[in-house]
Design an enzyme around this catalytic site. Structure first.
Site, PDB file in Angstrom:
ATOM      1  N   GLU B  39       0.803  -1.235   0.000  1.00 20.18           N
ATOM      2  CA  GLU B  39       0.000   0.000   0.000  1.00 20.18           C
ATOM      3  C   GLU B  39       0.831   1.278   0.000  1.00 20.18           C
ATOM      4  O   GLU B  39       0.310   2.347  -0.287  1.00 20.18           O
ATOM      5  CB  GLU B  39      -0.985   0.003   1.182  1.00 20.18           C
ATOM      6  CG  GLU B  39      -0.324   0.211   2.519  1.00 20.18           C
ATOM      7  CD  GLU B  39      -1.232   0.913   3.543  1.00 20.18           C
ATOM      8  OE1 GLU B  39      -2.409   1.143   3.268  1.00 20.18           O
ATOM      9  OE2 GLU B  39      -0.722   1.230   4.629  1.00 20.18           O
ATOM     10  N   ASN B  40       2.120   1.164   0.355  1.00 18.20           N
ATOM     11  CA  ASN B  40       2.973   2.361   0.357  1.00 18.20           C
ATOM     12  C   ASN B  40       4.145   2.237  -0.609  1.00 18.20           C
ATOM     13  O   ASN B  40       5.127   2.965  -0.505  1.00 18.20           O
ATOM     14  CB  ASN B  40       3.538   2.621   1.760  1.00 18.20           C
ATOM     15  CG  ASN B  40       2.491   2.646   2.839  1.00 18.20           C
ATOM     16  OD1 ASN B  40       2.366   1.694   3.614  1.00 18.20           O
ATOM     17  ND2 ASN B  40       1.708   3.692   2.885  1.00 18.20           N
ATOM     18  N   ASN B  67      -5.436   1.017   3.779  1.00 16.57           N
ATOM     19  CA  ASN B  67      -6.102   2.315   3.652  1.00 16.57           C
ATOM     20  C   ASN B  67      -5.485   3.196   2.558  1.00 16.57           C
ATOM     21  O   ASN B  67      -6.134   4.131   2.085  1.00 16.57           O
ATOM     22  CB  ASN B  67      -6.103   3.062   4.988  1.00 16.57           C
ATOM     23  CG  ASN B  67      -4.717   3.213   5.569  1.00 16.57           C
ATOM     24  OD1 ASN B  67      -3.968   2.230   5.657  1.00 16.57           O
ATOM     25  ND2 ASN B  67      -4.352   4.406   5.968  1.00 16.57           N
ATOM     26  N   HIS B  68      -4.267   2.894   2.139  1.00 19.48           N
ATOM     27  CA  HIS B  68      -3.654   3.656   1.031  1.00 19.48           C
ATOM     28  C   HIS B  68      -3.895   2.992  -0.326  1.00 19.48           C
ATOM     29  O   HIS B  68      -3.256   3.366  -1.317  1.00 19.48           O
ATOM     30  CB  HIS B  68      -2.147   3.819   1.273  1.00 19.48           C
ATOM     31  CG  HIS B  68      -1.810   4.779   2.366  1.00 19.48           C
ATOM     32  ND1 HIS B  68      -1.887   6.133   2.206  1.00 19.48           N
ATOM     33  CD2 HIS B  68      -1.418   4.585   3.644  1.00 19.48           C
ATOM     34  CE1 HIS B  68      -1.540   6.740   3.339  1.00 19.48           C
ATOM     35  NE2 HIS B  68      -1.254   5.816   4.229  1.00 19.48           N
ATOM     36  N   HIS B 153      -5.071  -5.431   8.211  1.00 20.24           N
ATOM     37  CA  HIS B 153      -4.476  -4.100   8.153  1.00 20.24           C
ATOM     38  C   HIS B 153      -5.208  -3.214   9.145  1.00 20.24           C
ATOM     39  O   HIS B 153      -6.320  -2.739   8.873  1.00 20.24           O
ATOM     40  CB  HIS B 153      -4.616  -3.578   6.714  1.00 20.24           C
ATOM     41  CG  HIS B 153      -3.774  -2.384   6.429  1.00 20.24           C
ATOM     42  ND1 HIS B 153      -2.443  -2.483   6.135  1.00 20.24           N
ATOM     43  CD2 HIS B 153      -4.058  -1.056   6.388  1.00 20.24           C
ATOM     44  CE1 HIS B 153      -1.945  -1.282   5.908  1.00 20.24           C
ATOM     45  NE2 HIS B 153      -2.905  -0.390   6.069  1.00 20.24           N
ATOM     46  N   HIS B 178       0.136  -2.142   8.816  1.00 18.85           N
ATOM     47  CA  HIS B 178      -0.351  -0.755   8.939  1.00 18.85           C
ATOM     48  C   HIS B 178       0.429   0.105   9.935  1.00 18.85           C
ATOM     49  O   HIS B 178       0.558   1.306   9.721  1.00 18.85           O
ATOM     50  CB  HIS B 178      -1.830  -0.689   9.301  1.00 18.85           C
ATOM     51  CG  HIS B 178      -2.367   0.691   9.465  1.00 18.85           C
ATOM     52  ND1 HIS B 178      -2.434   1.606   8.426  1.00 18.85           N
ATOM     53  CD2 HIS B 178      -2.855   1.355  10.553  1.00 18.85           C
ATOM     54  CE1 HIS B 178      -2.962   2.734   8.872  1.00 18.85           C
ATOM     55  NE2 HIS B 178      -3.209   2.619  10.147  1.00 18.85           N
ATOM     56  N   HIS B 180       3.573  -0.156  10.686  1.00 21.32           N
ATOM     57  CA  HIS B 180       4.938   0.036  10.176  1.00 21.32           C
ATOM     58  C   HIS B 180       6.020  -0.270  11.209  1.00 21.32           C
ATOM     59  O   HIS B 180       7.165   0.150  11.034  1.00 21.32           O
ATOM     60  CB  HIS B 180       5.112   1.439   9.599  1.00 21.32           C
ATOM     61  CG  HIS B 180       4.282   1.722   8.376  1.00 21.32           C
ATOM     62  ND1 HIS B 180       4.507   2.781   7.539  1.00 21.32           N
ATOM     63  CD2 HIS B 180       3.230   1.058   7.841  1.00 21.32           C
ATOM     64  CE1 HIS B 180       3.626   2.776   6.555  1.00 21.32           C
ATOM     65  NE2 HIS B 180       2.826   1.732   6.728  1.00 21.32           N
TER      66      HIS B 180
HETATM   67 FE   LIG Z   1       1.191   1.289   5.456  1.00 21.98          FE
HETATM   68 FE   LIG Z   2      -2.094   1.565   6.289  1.00 23.27          FE
END
Ligand SMILES: [Fe+2]
Ligand SMILES: [Fe+2]
Ligand SMILES: [Fe+2]
Ligand SMILES: [Fe+2]
Ligand SMILES: [Fe+2]
Ligand SMILES: [Fe+2]
Ligand SMILES: [Fe+2]
Ligand SMILES: [Fe+2]
Lengths: 271, 271, 271, 271
Positions: B39-40, B67-68, B153, B178, B180
Site C-alpha cells: 500500500e505504500n 487504507n492507502h 491491516h 499498517h 509500520h
Molecule cells: Fe502502510
Molecule cells: Fe495503512
C-alpha cells in the site's frame, strides 16, 4: 548505568511474575534502576496503593502510569505521598502527582524518569512535545542527571517514533507503552538515545491485550455490552527493555529486549 | 508449505531491498509463496501498476493493500486486471478488485490470501469479523485450500489480537500490517494459527514510520502544514514473517520473523 | 454594542451573499462589529489574502479561522500582516498569526475577538480551556474591553456547551462554528453570556455541509476516492448570530439568530 | 399523516415534560404518530422497561435508541418483547431487538420507523447506507407503507446531511439525534423528504448536553475522573420535529420544529 524498563503490568499474572523474579534479575543483570508501567496492575484497571507498595518492595524503583492512571480512585489521593509513582506529565496543571521523579543511584548518580501521554487516538492532554521539552530544559544529561528515561504512553506508532526522533540525544531512553505488544525495533538512535516503540505488557499473551478472550471478543464482534473484561490468568510473559548508558554522557551504549516466560519467544539481554 | 509475508513496502528503499534479494531468499528458504503488503510502495502513497509488475517479477506472488489502496488512482482501474493484487475484503460491495486471491502452488496445492481492514481508529468499512467469516465459510482448510493467510491491516492491537483469537484454527496465518513497526509477539496460537500483531514495514527505520523525519516532525509538533512527507531514503530493513504449514491440516508448524538490513536487529528464520 | 457573527463562509456562494448584503445589514441592524469565520471561504478550503481583503472591504471587521486555516498556504505568510485575521489561539507557540484581535469601535469602545479550536474528534491542539483562561486573565470585561466574542471551532456539542458554561459571565458571546449547521439553541446563559452551539455556515444548504452532493456521497458511501468535493453553487443561506451587549458590563442583553436566503427558514433579528 | 418526532429524552426532567403534555399535544396537533428517542431516558443512561412503558402509556408510539441502547442491561432481554422499541438497525446480525417497526395508524395506514447509527466518530457498526437501503428495498412508500421515518443517530453533520441527501425521496422524514442540540435547518429536501440534522434533546439545557455542569466540566477541563455526570434537573425543553405527509406519496408537505419549555426560544408548529 544499567536500567530495566518493564511494560504495562496486567493484573495478578503480570505482578507475580515480576515479584517472583525481580530480585534475582536485578542481581544477574547488575541493574541500577528498574522502572515499570503500572497502569493495569490492579486487575487490569489502575494501580492501588497496596499493589504499588508490593511492586516497590519487589524492586521496582519507579512506577509510571497512563490513561488508566486513575481507574483506582484512591490513587488520586495516594500519589502525592508516593513520589516514585509518576503520572503522565502532560495532565493539566493542578492534577495530583508529578510527571517526573529523580532517583538517587549509587555513587552519587541520579536518574530522571518522565512519563508522558500521546494524543493521537487518545484523550487530548497537553502537548507532549512541549511539556517534555520544558522538563528537559531544566536538566543537563550527564551533568545534573546521569540518565533520563521517558515512558511515552501512546497509541500511534507515528507519534512514538516521532517522539524518539525529536528527543534523540536529549534522553537516555525513549520507550513506548500502552499497546500491550512488544515491538522488535529496539535500537540506539543516531544521536544516542535507546528506543523501542512499545515495551509490551507483562501479562498473559493468550488473551486480547491481556484480557480474557471471550469478553474481549464479545465487545469486538457483538457490539453489545457483555461481561467486563478481566485479566487473563495464564502465565505472564515479562516484557521490557534493558539499556546500559554511559554515565558521562547519559547516552545509551547497549540495548536489548527482555522477554521471559509465557507464550512469546524468550530473550535475555546478554550484556 | 513455506510462506513468507512481508510488511508494508515503503517507497524505493523498501522496494529495492526486496527486488534485489527475493530470488535468493525464495531459494534459501525454499519458499512456496511470497505475499507482501504494497500500500505504500509508490513513494509512500499507494501502488502503481508498474511497481506492482516489478514486485511480481521479483517473486512477490500476491500483493495486499490497506487504507492507502487507492492513493494511486490508476489502481482503481488496474486492479481488476491484476487478480494477484488484493484489496481489503471489507470495502463496500461494488468496490473494484477482490479481497481474496487463490494461488496455485506446486503439486496441486492451493493457498488463499485474504486482505481485510480493521475499523478501530480507521475509516469504518464493513465488519471485518463478519466478512472474513463469510469468506472462510466457503473453504475447508487442508481440503479445498492448503493454506490461508490473512493480512489484517489495522491500527489497534486489541482488534488485531482479537482477530487472531477469533480465527485461530481457521487460518494458517493471521498477520497484521499498517503500524509500520514489527512486533515481537510471533507465535502459534493454541488452535494452530501462526500470528504476529504487525509484520513491520520494509523501509528505512531512521524515519517516522518510513517517512523523512523533518516533515513528519513538523506535522506532529507544529500542527501547521509543511512539506508533504516523503519516504526516507536510507537502507531498508525488510521485515516479515515466515511460516511453515502442514499441508494436511493447513495449520502452522513453525513461525519466525525475518528482519534483514538497515537499522533493526537482524533475524533470519532458522528452519 | 451590537455585534453580528457569521458562521463558516463556504466558497463563492457564501461570499457573494455576504458581500452583496452586508453594508445594508450593518445599517439596518445598527451593527458596531461584524465577525465572520472564513476557514472555507476560498472554494471550501482555507482563506486567500485576496478573499480576506474582499470580505474586509465588504464590512467584515474580523475574520476567524479553524482547522482549515492553512489550506491556502499563502495564509501562513500573510496572516502576520493582517491582524484582523485571527487563527485558533491554541495552536502551538510559534504558529504564525494571533489567536486574538482587539477592534476599536466608535466612542472609545473596544471589542476583543478570540478564536479557539476544540479537541474532541479533532487534531489535538493546546487545551482550549486553559488558553482562553489565560487570555481572559489579561482583560476586564466592561473595563479594558467592552465586549468579548469567542468563536469556538469544535465538533462535539459537549465541548461547545461545556465551553459556554465554563466562560459564562466572562465573555459577551460564545458561539460555535465548524459543523456547518446552525443550532436552534441561542440564548443568554445564566451569568450573562450569549451562546449558540453553532452559527451554521454561510453557504448552499442543498449540499452536504456546503459541498456538492455527488462527491460528498461518493466518499461516505463508496469509501474509494472520487472527485474532490467542491462547494455547492446554489443560493447561500447566510447564517449567524446577532447580539446586543451592555457596554458597562460587557454582558449580553439580547440575542437572535440571523438566517437569510437559500433553503432554510429565514430569521431576521427583530431588535 | 401527522407525525411528531422527539429527540433524546434525558432523565426525569425530559420524561416528565413529555408525560405531562403529550396527550394534550396529540390532540391539539392532530398527531397520528409520535416517535421519541429514549436512549437517555433512564437517568441519562439507557432505557429501562418501566420507563419505556410509562412513555408508551403517555402516547409515545415508538421509541428509538442509539449508542446508549444497552446501558440498562435489562433492555437486552426486554426488547424482544417490546417491538415498539427499535434499536439501531445496523448492529450485527444476532443483536436482540429489531431496527424497524411498523405502526398501524387509523384508516388502514401504516408507518415504518427505522433507527440507524452513524459511524463517523462512533463505534463502527455496519454500513448505515447499505443497511437502510436493504430495508427500504422491501417497502414502497405510499403503497405498502404510508410514511417512513428514519432516526439517524450520529455525531457528524456531514454523515447526517449525506444520509438525508442519499435517501431523499425514499423516506418521509430523516431526522438526526445524538448531539442533544436542536438544529435550525428543518426543511423539505428537493425530492420530498422532511429533514433536520438533529432534533435536539428533551432535557434541561442549563447543562452540558443534558448533564449537570460541574461533573461534565470536571471531565472536560480536569481530565481526571470525577463524579459520574447526572442529568440536570431544571425544566426541560421538549425538542422535536413535526411533519405532515401526503398519504398517497408518503412525502412531506409541511415541516416545523417543536420547542417548548425550559431555556430555549419556543416554537409551536402552526399547522
Ligand atoms: Fe502502510
Ligand atoms: Fe495503512
Ligand atoms: Fe496499558
Ligand atoms: Fe494505556
Ligand atoms: Fe468549516
Ligand atoms: Fe472546521
Ligand atoms: Fe447517543
Ligand atoms: Fe443521546
Amino acid at each position: 548505568m544499567r536500567l530495566l524498563f518493564l511494560g504495562d503490568i496486567i493484573g495478578r499474572s503480570g505482578r507475580e511474575a515480576i515479584i517472583r523474579n525481580l530480585a534475582d534479575w536485578r542481581e544477574k543483570l547488575s541493574l541500577d534502576l528498574v522502572v515499570a508501567n503500572g497502569e493495569n496492575a490492579s486487575h487490569g484497571y489502575g494501580l492501588s496503593p497496596d499493589i504499588a507498595k508490593n511492586l516497590h518492595s519487589a524492586g521496582v524503583d519507579v512506577i509510571t502510569l497512563g490513561n488508566h492512571a486513575w481507574d483506582r480512585r484512591d490513587m488520586l489521593g495516594y500519589i502525592n505521598q508516593a513520589p516514585h509513582i509518576v503520572r503522565p506529565a502532560n495532565y493539566p496543571v493542578g492534577t495530583p502527582g508529578q510527571g517526573t521523579h529523580i532517583v538517587e543511584i549509587s555513587r552519587g548518580r541520579r536518574a530522571l524518569v518522565i512519563n508522558v501521554m500521546g494524543r493521537i487516538f487518545m484523550d487530548p492532554l497537553d502537548d507532549p512535545f512541549r511539556v517534555v521539552s520544558e522538563i528537559l530544559s531544566k536538566h543537563r544529561l550527564g551533568v545534573t542527571v546521569h540518565a533520563i528515561l521517558i515512558d511515552v504512553h501512546a497509541e500511534a506508532t507515528s507519534e512514538k517514533m516521532g517522539f524518539g526522533a525529536y528527543f534523540d540525544g536529549r534522553a537516555s531512553v525513549v520507550v513506548g507503552t500502552h499497546t500491550h505488544v512488544p515491538t522488535a525495533d529496539h535500537r540506539i538512535l543516531p544521536a544516542g538515545t535507546a528506543y523501542q516503540t512499545d515495551a509490551g505488557m507483562c501479562g498473559d499473551y493468550d488473551s486480547v491485550i491481556g484480557m480474557g478472550k471471550p469478553a474481549a471478543l464479545h465487545k469486538l464482534v457483538r457490539k453489545t455490552p457483555g461481561d467486563r473484561p478481566q485479566p487473563a490468568e495464564g502465565e505472564a510473559t515479562v516484557c521490557g527493555l534493558m539499556v546500559e548508558t554511559d554515565d558521562a554522557t547519559g547516552l545509551a551504549r547497549k540495548v536489548a529486549p527482555l522477554r521471559i516466560g509465557g507464550h512469546l519467544a524468550p530473550n535475555w539481554p546478554d550484556f
